[in-house]
Design a protein around this motif. Structure first.
Motif, PDB file in Angstrom:
ATOM      1  N   VAL A  32       1.199  16.172   3.303  1.00 29.78           N
ATOM      2  CA  VAL A  32       0.399  16.415   2.093  1.00 29.78           C
ATOM      3  C   VAL A  32      -1.079  16.322   2.470  1.00 29.78           C
ATOM      4  O   VAL A  32      -1.466  15.439   3.253  1.00 29.78           O
ATOM      5  N   PRO A  33      -1.937  17.200   1.960  1.00 31.49           N
ATOM      6  CA  PRO A  33      -3.363  17.094   2.304  1.00 31.49           C
ATOM      7  C   PRO A  33      -3.941  15.705   2.129  1.00 31.49           C
ATOM      8  O   PRO A  33      -4.631  15.196   3.028  1.00 31.49           O
ATOM      9  N   SER A  54       5.624   3.139   0.832  1.00 27.74           N
ATOM     10  CA  SER A  54       6.211   4.462   0.575  1.00 27.74           C
ATOM     11  C   SER A  54       5.175   5.534   0.865  1.00 27.74           C
ATOM     12  O   SER A  54       3.970   5.275   0.853  1.00 27.74           O
ATOM     13  N   GLN A  55       5.674   6.736   1.138  1.00 28.43           N
ATOM     14  CA  GLN A  55       4.819   7.898   1.347  1.00 28.43           C
ATOM     15  C   GLN A  55       5.265   8.971   0.349  1.00 28.43           C
ATOM     16  O   GLN A  55       6.412   9.426   0.398  1.00 28.43           O
ATOM     17  N   GLU A  56       4.354   9.353  -0.515  1.00 28.60           N
ATOM     18  CA  GLU A  56       4.705  10.179  -1.671  1.00 28.60           C
ATOM     19  C   GLU A  56       4.465  11.671  -1.438  1.00 28.60           C
ATOM     20  O   GLU A  56       3.647  12.060  -0.596  1.00 28.60           O
ATOM     21  N   VAL A  59       0.851  -1.192   0.000  1.00 24.77           N
ATOM     22  CA  VAL A  59       0.000   0.000   0.000  1.00 24.77           C
ATOM     23  C   VAL A  59       0.888   1.244   0.000  1.00 24.77           C
ATOM     24  O   VAL A  59       1.884   1.309   0.733  1.00 24.77           O
ATOM     25  N   VAL A  60       0.513   2.224  -0.794  1.00 22.70           N
ATOM     26  CA  VAL A  60       1.252   3.487  -0.835  1.00 22.70           C
ATOM     27  C   VAL A  60       0.293   4.616  -0.481  1.00 22.70           C
ATOM     28  O   VAL A  60      -0.874   4.605  -0.882  1.00 22.70           O
ATOM     29  N   LYS A  84       2.292   5.121  -8.667  1.00 22.34           N
ATOM     30  CA  LYS A  84       2.800   3.860  -8.115  1.00 22.34           C
ATOM     31  C   LYS A  84       1.845   2.710  -8.409  1.00 22.34           C
ATOM     32  O   LYS A  84       2.266   1.590  -8.735  1.00 22.34           O
ATOM     33  N   VAL A  85       0.547   2.981  -8.290  1.00 17.29           N
ATOM     34  CA  VAL A  85      -0.447   1.939  -8.571  1.00 17.29           C
ATOM     35  C   VAL A  85      -0.504   1.657 -10.071  1.00 17.29           C
ATOM     36  O   VAL A  85      -0.570   0.500 -10.503  1.00 17.29           O
ATOM     37  N   GLU A  86      -0.470   2.705 -10.863  1.00 18.49           N
ATOM     38  CA  GLU A  86      -0.492   2.543 -12.321  1.00 18.49           C
ATOM     39  C   GLU A  86       0.662   1.676 -12.813  1.00 18.49           C
ATOM     40  O   GLU A  86       0.500   0.842 -13.718  1.00 18.49           O
TER      41      GLU A  86
END
Length: 265
Positions: free
Chosen positions: A157-158, A178-180, A150-151, A189-191
């Motif tokens: 970030v809001p 990861s935290q983007e 899970v990302v 990341k999902v794509e």
């Protein structure tokens, strides 16, 4: 004598004709020169730079084109990033005219730098998964699965704050791989198959509907993101900036935002 007068008259007529032709040619040249000169309507009367949350990318590109068409002489350049990055740019004095963030918290922290903000849209989170939802993710609780990658957006970030809010409210512990820095990076990341799932805005998932699927989150478990827009006090075009910010609340812009999946403010 009569013959001499006739000759003088003929010569005068020829000179007159030549003069008229010459004047006409000069007139055509002048007209041509005027036609080739740039019209005032061809020159931008204002060039605006708008800092906007990354989740607004698709909708604002459409909105910007519509605004320029309706307001000849105005050019708009957008700079998209996470709201926290935009706030940092404003704090550093980046040359810009207006700001639109994905939360009121970030905008409230910039009161000394902006005009009075107006909320122009709302949004909600969904779970973005690979096409066909191969991991069979049906609800928020499924994100706690140890086998899932899970990302999430980073806490500053809001989208990251909204994600923490709804997960904490449901007492769901998720350990992201990861935290983007912005929500579009989560979607990417999902794509790319680097994550099985990620929490993104429903408008982001809709913009990538050919690459990801979206699992809805019930309103009772969700959060509402609000997008405030404001002029920047450092704008070199304050009137044009104010006109654009005002337009964002008008019917044309609101239809564009609604068509992109945003909620009405």
């Amino acid at each position: 004598m009569s013959s001499a007068r006739s000759l003088r008259r003929a010569s005068a007529a020829v000179l007159t004709t030549a003069l008229l032709v010459s004047l006409a040619a000069c007139g055509d040249a002048d007209d041509s020169a005027r036609d080739d000169s740039p019209k005032s309507s061809d020159r931008p009367s204002a060039r605006l730079t708008v800092l906007a949350a990354s989740s607004l990318t698709d909708a604002f590109e459409t909105a910007g084109a519509a605004y320029e068409k309706a307001n000849p002489g105005t050019e708009i350049t957008f700079s998209f990033a996470g709201s926290q990055e935009l706030a940092a740019q404003v704090g550093q004095g980046a040359p810009a005219d207006a700001l639109v963030t994905a939360d009121t918290t970030t905008m409230d922290g910039l009161k000394a730098d902006t005009g009075t903000p107006t909320v122009i849209a709302g949004n909600r989170l969904v779970i973005a998964v690979a096409e066909g939802n191969p991991e069979k993710i049906d609800e928020l609780g499924d994100l706690a699965g140890a086998q899932l990658k899970v990302v999430l957006a980073a806490p500053e970030v809001p989208a990251g704050r909204y994600s923490e809010q709804i997960l904490d409210a449901q007492k769901i512990e998720v350990k992201p791989v990861s935290q983007e820095p912005n929500v579009r990076a989560v979607l990417s990341k999902v794509e790319l198959g680097e994550a099985d799932a990620g929490l993104v805005y429903r408008t982001d998932a809709a913009a990538a509907a050919d690459k990801v699927d979206a699992v809805a989150i019930p309103d009772s478990q969700n959060a509402v993101a609000r997008y405030p827009a404001a002029t920047l006090k450092t704008s070199r075009n304050p009137e044009a900036a104010a006109a654009f910010v005002s337009w964002l609340s008008g019917p044309q812009a609101q239809k564009i935002l609604k068509d992109a999946g945003f909620q009405q403010p």
